[in-house]
Scaffold this motif. Structure first.
Motif, short mmCIF file in Angstrom:
data_model
loop_
_atom_site.label_atom_id
_atom_site.label_comp_id
_atom_site.label_asym_id
_atom_site.label_seq_id
_atom_site.Cartn_x
_atom_site.Cartn_y
_atom_site.Cartn_z
N LEU A 169 0.03 -1.44 -0.10
CA LEU A 169 0.12 0.01 0.01
C LEU A 169 0.50 1.45 -0.22
CD1 LEU A 169 -3.23 -0.80 2.73
CD2 LEU A 169 -3.39 -0.86 0.33
N ILE A 170 0.13 2.17 -0.98
CA ILE A 170 1.28 3.40 -0.45
C ILE A 170 1.22 4.19 0.41
CG2 ILE A 170 1.06 5.83 -1.99
CD1 ILE A 170 0.22 3.98 -4.46
N SER A 171 1.86 5.02 0.66
CA SER A 171 1.97 5.81 2.42
C SER A 171 3.05 6.75 2.59
CB SER A 171 2.30 5.30 3.58
OG SER A 171 3.11 4.52 3.52
N LYS A 172 2.85 8.43 3.00
CA LYS A 172 3.60 8.69 2.49
C LYS A 172 4.84 7.96 3.19
CE LYS A 172 5.39 13.16 5.25
NZ LYS A 172 6.44 12.49 5.56
N GLN A 173 5.14 7.60 4.11
CA GLN A 173 6.26 6.59 4.88
C GLN A 173 7.08 5.47 3.78
OE1 GLN A 173 3.95 6.86 6.57
NE2 GLN A 173 3.99 8.21 8.10
N VAL A 174 6.17 5.02 3.25
CA VAL A 174 6.72 3.92 1.95
C VAL A 174 7.68 4.30 1.27
CG1 VAL A 174 5.91 2.26 0.70
CG2 VAL A 174 5.35 1.95 2.77
N LEU A 175 6.96 5.52 0.65
CA LEU A 175 7.48 6.69 -0.39
C LEU A 175 9.34 7.13 -0.02
CD1 LEU A 175 4.42 8.03 -1.74
CD2 LEU A 175 5.94 6.15 -2.82
N ARG A 193 -0.54 1.61 -9.53
CA ARG A 193 -1.64 0.33 -9.75
C ARG A 193 -2.83 0.86 -8.33
NH1 ARG A 193 -0.12 -4.08 -12.71
NH2 ARG A 193 0.41 -3.04 -13.53
N GLY A 194 -3.70 1.82 -9.04
CA GLY A 194 -4.10 1.89 -7.77
C GLY A 194 -3.77 2.51 -6.61
N ASP A 195 -4.14 1.92 -5.44
CA ASP A 195 -3.40 2.30 -4.09
C ASP A 195 -2.25 1.78 -3.79
OD1 ASP A 195 -5.34 3.81 -3.63
OD2 ASP A 195 -7.08 1.92 -2.55
N ARG A 196 -1.65 0.64 -4.87
CA ARG A 196 -0.36 -0.19 -4.50
C ARG A 196 0.61 0.29 -5.05
NH1 ARG A 196 -2.68 -3.53 -1.18
NH2 ARG A 196 -0.38 -4.76 -0.50
N ILE A 197 1.89 0.05 -4.46
CA ILE A 197 3.14 -0.17 -5.66
C ILE A 197 2.84 -1.22 -6.15
CG2 ILE A 197 5.33 0.28 -5.68
CD1 ILE A 197 4.53 2.46 -3.12
N VAL A 198 3.54 -1.90 -7.57
CA VAL A 198 3.69 -2.85 -7.70
C VAL A 198 4.76 -2.81 -8.13
CG1 VAL A 198 1.28 -2.96 -8.80
CG2 VAL A 198 2.92 -1.62 -10.48
N SER A 199 5.98 -2.08 -8.66
CA SER A 199 7.09 -1.94 -9.06
C SER A 199 8.26 -0.93 -8.75
CB SER A 199 6.98 -2.82 -10.59
OG SER A 199 8.40 -2.58 -10.69
#
Length: 294
Positions: A169-175, A193-199
């Motif tokens: 899932l995308i979040s500020k901390q993950v990015l 893609r959508g709400d997720r980072i796929v690659s």
């Protein structure tokens, strides 16, 4: 006098041909007008414009050869037409592919084709928009470079496979963690893609647009190149200046505000990313027009 008028009418007016115009003829003219207009727009916005100028130069050269009866040049030109046409298709394969993809993106066609899977594509949430916006400007404040590709109708599977597969899932901390210096995933782009980072660490095609500013680095050229071959929206955070830019449809908006970035993402979320609305973002940026690269 009456005889002269009668003679004139019989000679000219009665012989005027008025074709029988049908509804299908009008529709056909409208369709051809639309197709020719779209072709002209495509030629103008791609490298095909340079090809057209080259063809015009060759046409003038061949015309001069025909006037002066230069038979050898005319023979070579006649036999080179097929080879030149094949070479043009090979050279402009990316542009031709993108033109067909744009045709498939039209909402009219999507409504007519019942098996269009893009209609059921999951869009991202408001939390995802907030995370991308906050992370972009947080990384910009400390000059951490980032490249975020937000996928739309066209699936980016071939570019996704060039990186490391993720499913989070995308979040500020993950990015921020992904693009942090000296981390394994910081180099390259991520695909959303959508709400997720796929690659992550994906390689993107570089733009060969000669009109791009010379002060743009590889990250910005990759963003523009990706926008030329897909309908994705690409967010770039400059490592040198910390400025946030957005690329779409071969256009790059440099140093945009937080509100402009949010507006562009909300347009994607509402499935209303159209050329007119994208350009409306640019109209509100007259004060920074010298920073806009087309």
């Amino acid at each position: 006098m009456e005889q002269r008028i009668s003679h004139f009418l019989q000679k000219y007016v009665t012989e005027v041909y008025f074709p029988n115009i049908r509804i299908t003829d009008i529709v056909e003219v409208l369709i051809l007008t639309f197709l020719i207009y779209q072709l002209m727009i495509w030629v103008k916005n791609t490298k095909a414009w340079m090809l057209m100028k080259g063809i015009l130069v060759l046409a003038v050269f061949i015309l001069v050869a025909a006037i002066f009866q230069m038979h050898t040049i005319l023979f070579l030109a006649k036999n080179a037409v097929t080879v030149m046409a094949t070479a043009a298709v090979v050279v402009f394969q990316p542009e031709l592919r993108r033109a067909l993809e744009k045709l498939g993106e039209k909402s009219v066609l999507s409504s007519m084709v019942p098996f269009d899977t893009t209609r059921d594509r999951v869009r991202f949430s408001e939390d995802t928009i907030t995370s991308i916006v906050e992370a972009s400007y947080s990384m910009g404040s400390v000059k951490t470079g980032a490249l975020i590709v937000v996928e739309q109708a066209i699936r980016l599977t071939e570019y996704e496979s060039t990186g490391i597969h993720l499913d989070c899932l995308i979040s500020k901390q993950v990015l921020e963690q992904i693009f942090e210096h000296n981390t394994p995933l910081h180099d390259g782009a991520i695909i959303v893609r959508g709400d997720r980072i796929v690659s992550a660490t994906c390689y993107l095609p570089l733009s060969d647009n000669m009109e791009l500013s010379k002060d743009l680095g590889t990250r910005h050229r990759a963003a523009v190149g990706m926008s030329e071959v897909s309908d994705a929206v690409i967010i770039v955070v400059s490592e040198e200046t910390g400025a946030v830019s957005v690329a779409h449809s071969g256009k790059l908006l440099r140093d945009i505000t937080r509100e402009e970035l949010r507006a562009s993402l909300e347009q994607i979320q509402n499935r209303k990313v159209e050329s007119g609305k994208w350009y409306s973002l640019r109209k509100g940026r007259r004060k920074n027009e010298n920073k806009t690269v087309e």
